[in-house]
Structure formats: C-alpha cells, structure tokens
Design a protein around this motif. Sequence first.
Motif, PDB file in Angstrom:
ATOM      1  N   GLY A  14       0.799  -1.216   0.000  1.00 52.86           N
ATOM      2  CA  GLY A  14       0.000   0.000   0.000  1.00 52.86           C
ATOM      3  C   GLY A  14       0.829   1.261   0.000  1.00 52.86           C
ATOM      4  O   GLY A  14       0.385   2.313  -0.450  1.00 52.86           O
ATOM      5  N   ASP A  15       2.062   1.167   0.515  1.00 55.80           N
ATOM      6  CA  ASP A  15       2.972   2.320   0.566  1.00 55.80           C
ATOM      7  C   ASP A  15       4.235   1.944  -0.197  1.00 55.80           C
ATOM      8  O   ASP A  15       5.119   1.270   0.316  1.00 55.80           O
ATOM      9  CB  ASP A  15       3.297   2.686   2.016  1.00 55.80           C
ATOM     10  CG  ASP A  15       4.055   3.998   2.138  1.00 55.80           C
ATOM     11  OD1 ASP A  15       4.941   4.254   1.297  1.00 55.80           O
ATOM     12  OD2 ASP A  15       3.784   4.762   3.085  1.00 55.80           O
ATOM     13  N   THR A  19       7.989   0.734   1.284  1.00 54.64           N
ATOM     14  CA  THR A  19       8.326  -0.626   0.871  1.00 54.64           C
ATOM     15  C   THR A  19       9.650  -0.649   0.127  1.00 54.64           C
ATOM     16  O   THR A  19      10.498  -1.524   0.351  1.00 54.64           O
ATOM     17  CB  THR A  19       7.207  -1.205  -0.015  1.00 54.64           C
ATOM     18  OG1 THR A  19       5.993  -1.256   0.749  1.00 54.64           O
ATOM     19  CG2 THR A  19       7.559  -2.605  -0.484  1.00 54.64           C
ATOM     20  N   GLU A  79      -3.911   0.263   2.009  1.00 52.31           N
ATOM     21  CA  GLU A  79      -3.532  -0.801   2.920  1.00 52.31           C
ATOM     22  C   GLU A  79      -4.377  -2.043   2.677  1.00 52.31           C
ATOM     23  O   GLU A  79      -5.470  -1.966   2.112  1.00 52.31           O
ATOM     24  CB  GLU A  79      -3.663  -0.349   4.383  1.00 52.31           C
ATOM     25  CG  GLU A  79      -5.070   0.029   4.802  1.00 52.31           C
ATOM     26  CD  GLU A  79      -5.135   0.466   6.251  1.00 52.31           C
ATOM     27  OE1 GLU A  79      -4.100   0.468   6.931  1.00 52.31           O
ATOM     28  OE2 GLU A  79      -6.249   0.801   6.708  1.00 52.31           O
ATOM     29  N   TYR A  80      -3.838  -3.164   3.127  1.00 51.71           N
ATOM     30  CA  TYR A  80      -4.500  -4.452   2.981  1.00 51.71           C
ATOM     31  C   TYR A  80      -4.574  -5.130   4.345  1.00 51.71           C
ATOM     32  O   TYR A  80      -3.723  -4.911   5.206  1.00 51.71           O
ATOM     33  CB  TYR A  80      -3.729  -5.350   2.002  1.00 51.71           C
ATOM     34  CG  TYR A  80      -3.636  -4.784   0.603  1.00 51.71           C
ATOM     35  CD1 TYR A  80      -4.574  -5.100  -0.370  1.00 51.71           C
ATOM     36  CD2 TYR A  80      -2.597  -3.918   0.263  1.00 51.71           C
ATOM     37  CE1 TYR A  80      -4.495  -4.576  -1.648  1.00 51.71           C
ATOM     38  CE2 TYR A  80      -2.507  -3.377  -1.014  1.00 51.71           C
ATOM     39  CZ  TYR A  80      -3.456  -3.706  -1.969  1.00 51.71           C
ATOM     40  OH  TYR A  80      -3.376  -3.182  -3.237  1.00 51.71           O
ATOM     41  N   ASN A  81      -5.573  -5.975   4.504  1.00 50.90           N
ATOM     42  CA  ASN A  81      -5.720  -6.739   5.734  1.00 50.90           C
ATOM     43  C   ASN A  81      -4.868  -7.997   5.653  1.00 50.90           C
ATOM     44  O   ASN A  81      -5.071  -8.845   4.777  1.00 50.90           O
ATOM     45  CB  ASN A  81      -7.192  -7.107   5.942  1.00 50.90           C
ATOM     46  CG  ASN A  81      -7.389  -8.014   7.142  1.00 50.90           C
ATOM     47  OD1 ASN A  81      -6.717  -7.857   8.158  1.00 50.90           O
ATOM     48  ND2 ASN A  81      -8.288  -8.970   7.021  1.00 50.90           N
ATOM     49  N   GLY A 121       3.299  -3.020   5.852  1.00 46.36           N
ATOM     50  CA  GLY A 121       2.131  -3.857   5.616  1.00 46.36           C
ATOM     51  C   GLY A 121       2.050  -5.002   6.597  1.00 46.36           C
ATOM     52  O   GLY A 121       1.037  -5.690   6.683  1.00 46.36           O
ATOM     53  N   SER A 297      -8.998   1.046   1.976  1.00 46.94           N
ATOM     54  CA  SER A 297      -8.453  -0.150   2.618  1.00 46.94           C
ATOM     55  C   SER A 297      -9.110  -1.351   1.957  1.00 46.94           C
ATOM     56  O   SER A 297     -10.344  -1.427   1.907  1.00 46.94           O
ATOM     57  CB  SER A 297      -8.764  -0.147   4.123  1.00 46.94           C
ATOM     58  OG  SER A 297      -8.110   0.916   4.765  1.00 46.94           O
TER      59      SER A 297
END
Length: 298
Positions: A14-15, A19, A79-81, A121, A297
Amino acid sequence: MAMRRVLHFVFKVGDRAKTATFYREVLGMKILRHEEFEEGCKASCNGPYDGKWSKTMVGFGPEDDHFVAELTYNYGVGEYNLGNDFQGLTLRSSQAVRNAKRLGWPLTEVEEAVYRTEAPGGYPFYLVDKEQPTGDPVQKVCLGVSDLPKSTHYWTALLGMKVLEKNEEKKTVLMGYEDKQCKLELHDIGGSIDHGTAFGRIAFSCPRDQLPDLEALMKKENQKILTPLVSLDTPGKATVEVVILADPDTHEICFVGDKAFRELSKVDPKGNTLLDKAMAEDKSDEWFAKHNRQKASA
C-alpha cells in the motif's frame, strides 16, 4: 521434479515508498525490473482489481537463480488486511541486520542470531545474522497450513516437491525441488487459514510442455484451478503461459513456462530509475490529503 524451480512470492503493498526503503536499504536487495499497467491482469496478478497498478521485482540477483519478491501496487489502495497465510521469509545476511539497526528498523531477536522484522504492511521477515552467502541469501518462504499431512501430500504427490526435513515439535515440513534453491516450509498453525485481503501468490517455473499435464492432473484429482492455462502478454517482452492453482488451504500457486519466463524476467538496468520515476509521479497521496480523504483499505 527435474527442471522445476521456485521463482518469487507476490506481495501487495500500500505504501510503495516505505516498501522500497525496506527492500533496498534494509535488506539490500536490488530493483530487477519495474512495470506500470493501466488495467488489471487477466490472471489476477495484482489481485481482484481492474485499475492502474504496478509490478516491481526485487531481489539479491537475477531471477534465473535467485528467489525474489514481486511487489504489486494498486493505485488508490493504501492498505491491505494481513491474514495468517504468509508466515515469513527467511534470509541470511548480517549486512541486512546491520542496515536495520543503523536505520532504526524494528528488530526482535527470536533465537540466537535470528531476528524478526516486518516489511511495510506487516509481512514478517526473519534475518539470520550470518555472513551473506555467495549464492542466494533467501533461504525459505513459510506458508501456514491447517492440515500438515494433507498439504504435504498435495505439494509432494501432485506438485513433485521432495521433503527435506520434518520438525514435529514446530509442526513444520521443509521441502523443495533442488537443494540450492529457496525452500518452501509449511507450518501447521493449528487452525483455519485466513488470507485476508493481502493474500499473496507463490510462483514456480517448469518446462512449457508440463503445463497442460499439470492442469490435467489437477482436474483428475479434483483440485482447484484458479486460472486455466492462459497466455499473458507484456508489451515489448516475451509472452508467457501460466496455470494458477490453489492448494488445500487455497494458497495461490502459479506455474509458468520456464523458457519464456527467463526471457521476460531479464534484469532491466533501468528498473531502479523507472520505480523512482513512478513514485515521484504518483500524486495520489497528495490528492487524498488535499481532499481530506484516506486511500481505500482493501
């Protein structure tokens, strides 16, 4: 099985800036190639998204003989879960440990000379504080499973991997195709597997003529095929053929024709510059901040 090799693991990020810092400045990996796409991949390489996305391959050396990370970035998703499916990637590099300490990147010593850290993440990485080998420093990637005997059977009997080590106390099985390659470790977590929205994909190559047979075997054994044999085009590069499978815990597994993939995956000396350019031109963070909104998200 002869002539099969492990290639990479796909991480959704997400970033992109943070990263890139982790892989380049902490781990010490190199940008092997970077590509931008205007629409989603027909083999869902970037997940279930149809919009603009990018793919960045990072590793300690060429994909011909190194296990690398594929970083997929979907514009607009912040972002991811994270689930419990990805249990960690282990690499051997004292330099990475020194880099992390110098940069203030959080480290936790989990056993003697082994440190746990996280990529942006929340993805877990394990750094072995020993001199980096001349070959590939990436030693293994670990996936969580709910039924170790069932998963072991799938990966060995159907996909042709050989068991190298079993640890009943830790409930793990280590396996691989070749001793010099990065290994796959299955870890029985004692419960169901949650892939979250960050679910990744592990990729392997094999001779192209094995792909139809692999697909046929999965059909015969009533196993999941997520994407039947399909050709994927990359403008100006080789066309590759892939089959996407799912193991008993629905871990995504990609098999790609080896010859075409070797052509596709050649190191691009402009990769680092292309990534930096793409990040500089990505004004999405500024747009969301200006409009007092947050990125989605997943």
